[in-house]
Write an enzyme that holds these catalytic residues in place. Structure first.
Site, mmCIF file in Angstrom:
data_model
loop_
_atom_site.group_PDB
_atom_site.id
_atom_site.type_symbol
_atom_site.label_atom_id
_atom_site.label_comp_id
_atom_site.label_asym_id
_atom_site.label_seq_id
_atom_site.Cartn_x
_atom_site.Cartn_y
_atom_site.Cartn_z
ATOM 1 C CG HIS A 18 -37.797 45.803 -128.275
ATOM 2 N ND1 HIS A 18 -38.093 45.744 -129.625
ATOM 3 C CD2 HIS A 18 -37.237 47.122 -127.736
ATOM 4 C CE1 HIS A 18 -38.223 47.194 -129.940
ATOM 5 N NE2 HIS A 18 -37.507 47.718 -128.842
ATOM 6 C CD GLN A 50 -33.261 48.919 -128.739
ATOM 7 O OE1 GLN A 50 -34.336 49.643 -129.011
ATOM 8 N NE2 GLN A 50 -32.048 49.419 -128.642
ATOM 9 C CG ASP A 62 -35.700 49.838 -121.026
ATOM 10 O OD1 ASP A 62 -35.837 50.895 -121.403
ATOM 11 O OD2 ASP A 62 -36.418 48.786 -121.519
ATOM 12 N NE ARG A 99 -43.380 48.882 -129.886
ATOM 13 C CZ ARG A 99 -42.517 49.741 -129.600
ATOM 14 N NH1 ARG A 99 -42.976 50.932 -129.133
ATOM 15 N NH2 ARG A 99 -40.955 49.586 -129.831
ATOM 16 N NE ARG A 109 -34.533 49.282 -133.146
ATOM 17 C CZ ARG A 109 -35.760 49.501 -132.733
ATOM 18 N NH1 ARG A 109 -35.860 50.062 -131.321
ATOM 19 N NH2 ARG A 109 -36.671 48.704 -133.033
ATOM 20 C CB CYS A 133 -33.676 50.436 -125.614
ATOM 21 S SG CYS A 133 -34.834 50.427 -124.595
HETATM 22 N N1 CP Z 1 -36.458 51.517 -128.312
HETATM 23 C C1 CP Z 1 -37.530 51.529 -128.832
HETATM 24 O O1 CP Z 1 -38.020 50.480 -129.198
HETATM 25 O O2 CP Z 1 -38.185 52.630 -128.754
HETATM 26 P P1 CP Z 1 -39.790 53.063 -129.361
HETATM 27 O O3 CP Z 1 -40.595 52.577 -128.378
HETATM 28 O O4 CP Z 1 -39.945 54.659 -129.278
HETATM 29 O O5 CP Z 1 -39.923 52.058 -130.560
HETATM 30 N N1 NVA Z 2 -39.079 48.121 -121.728
HETATM 31 C C1 NVA Z 2 -39.537 49.197 -122.384
HETATM 32 C C2 NVA Z 2 -38.857 49.223 -123.639
HETATM 33 C C3 NVA Z 2 -39.296 50.621 -124.479
HETATM 34 C C4 NVA Z 2 -38.590 50.658 -125.856
HETATM 35 C C5 NVA Z 2 -40.968 49.026 -122.668
HETATM 36 O O1 NVA Z 2 -41.418 47.810 -122.615
HETATM 37 O O2 NVA Z 2 -41.983 50.002 -122.409
#
Ligand code: CP
Ligand code: NVA
Length: 315
Positions: free
Chosen positions: A128, A131, A223, A102, A292, A264
């Site tokens: 993502h 997801q 989201d 990440r 997930r 999500c």
């Molecule tokens: N939905 C998602 O990716 O959540 P986190 O940021 O908690 O991993």
């Molecule tokens: N769009 C959000 C998703 C978190 C899982 C972010 O990038 O913060």
């Protein structure tokens, strides 16, 4: 050559995505079936942003596949002191069987090109993919199908939107994304999703009006209005611009009576979604979160075992 990395959903073919969904459903029924896949192996998870679902589901998935997760942040690595991304990738490749990352899109791509092991994008500014696989599994569980469904995303066109658009295009759905102009999905992603849609009979629309979009929806998805990569200084302006895009009872009334509501997570109750909808009977957000885990098992298994064909990179 099988697909080495999962960096964005469009790396998958329609067949790959179906394979992952079927495998995820199998892991859900039988979580420990492939418990020797990662025996004696480590999977390195590098997170330079917070995570609840992605990190913990990936760690659990590694254990279910018989391996050991090693989770690190930037400060724990020499990367934080200037060791290059490429050198880090080469070293991790000598120890681990897969690398879950990440970080920025640039980091994810550079780590993937310098790693000899599979790299999984665990969320970047633009994508993502993990997801989106869980999202489609959840939709298929509830609706019994994926093609010809009207999947409507309202709010900020972000990484989650992009991956959902690509996934919907791969399975032949009708994908409608309603955002203000300034928060529209990235044009490159829209083009990519539309190109995939020509192969599958899907349609991909990017529109402005949330009510028009919600009309007849099978799925309503949203989201956060401020992603981790967005400057906090934009928060107030985003709340103003995006408030007409909130998923609430009024917006829900335009969707099909049996429409499901997705997010999500993490959610901001009272911003992109009201608490009554999020906690109401149509909400499937916690099934999404559970999925997930099963999809993480499937993604890791499929990459480690070389089960995905992937698509040839564009010329
Ligand atoms: N939905 C998602 O990716 O959540 P986190 O940021 O908690 O991993
Ligand atoms: N769009 C959000 C998703 C978190 C899982 C972010 O990038 O913060």
């Amino acid at each position: 050559m099988p697909l080495k990395d999962l960096l964005r959903t469009a790396d998958l073919t329609p067949r790959d995505l179906m394979f992952l969904l079927d495998l995820s459903a199998r892991f859900k029924r039988s979580p420990f079936e492939m418990h020797t896949t990662l025996r004696h192996e480590t999977v390195v998870l590098y997170f330079n942003k917070p995570s609840t679902r992605t990190r913990l589901s990936m760690e659990a998935a590694v254990v279910r596949l018989g391996g050991m997760p090693a989770t690190v942040g930037t400060k724990a690595l020499q990367l934080g002191r200037g060791e290059t991304v490429e050198d880090t990738a080469r070293v991790v490749s000598r120890y681990a069987r897969a690398f879950v990352v990440r970080s920025s899109d640039d980091d994810v791509h550079r780590l993937a090109s310098s790693s000899s092991i599979p790299v999984v994008n665990a969320l970047s500014e633009m994508h993502h993919p993990c997801q989106s696989v869980a999202d489609l599994l959840t939709i298929r569980e509830r609706k019994g199908r994926l093609d010809q469904l009207r999947i409507v995303y309202v709010g900020d066109g972000n990484n989650v939107t992009h991956s959902l658009m690509e996934a919907a295009a791969l399975v032949g759905a009708t994908m409608v994304v309603a955002t203000p102009e300034a928060h529209a999905p990235d044009p490159e992603v829209v083009d990519t999703a539309r190109a995939l849609a020509t192969e599958t009979g899907a349609t991909v629309e990017a529109v402005r009006d949330p009510v028009e979009a919600a009309r007849g929806a099978d799925v309503l998805y949203t989201d956060t209005w401020l992603s981790m990569s967005d400057p906090v200084s934009e928060r107030e302006a985003r709340l103003m611009a995006l408030s007409p895009y909130q998923i609430n009872a009024a917006l829900m009334s335009h969707a099909k009576p049996d429409a499901i509501v997705m997010h999500c997570l993490p959610a901001h109750r009272g911003e992109e979604i009201t608490a009554d909808v999020m906690d109401g009977p149509r909400s499937v957000v916690f099934d999404q979160a559970e999925n997930r885990l099963h999809t993480a098992s499937a993604i890791l298994y499929a990459l480690v075992e070389g089960k995905l064909e992937g698509r040839a990179p564009a010329e």
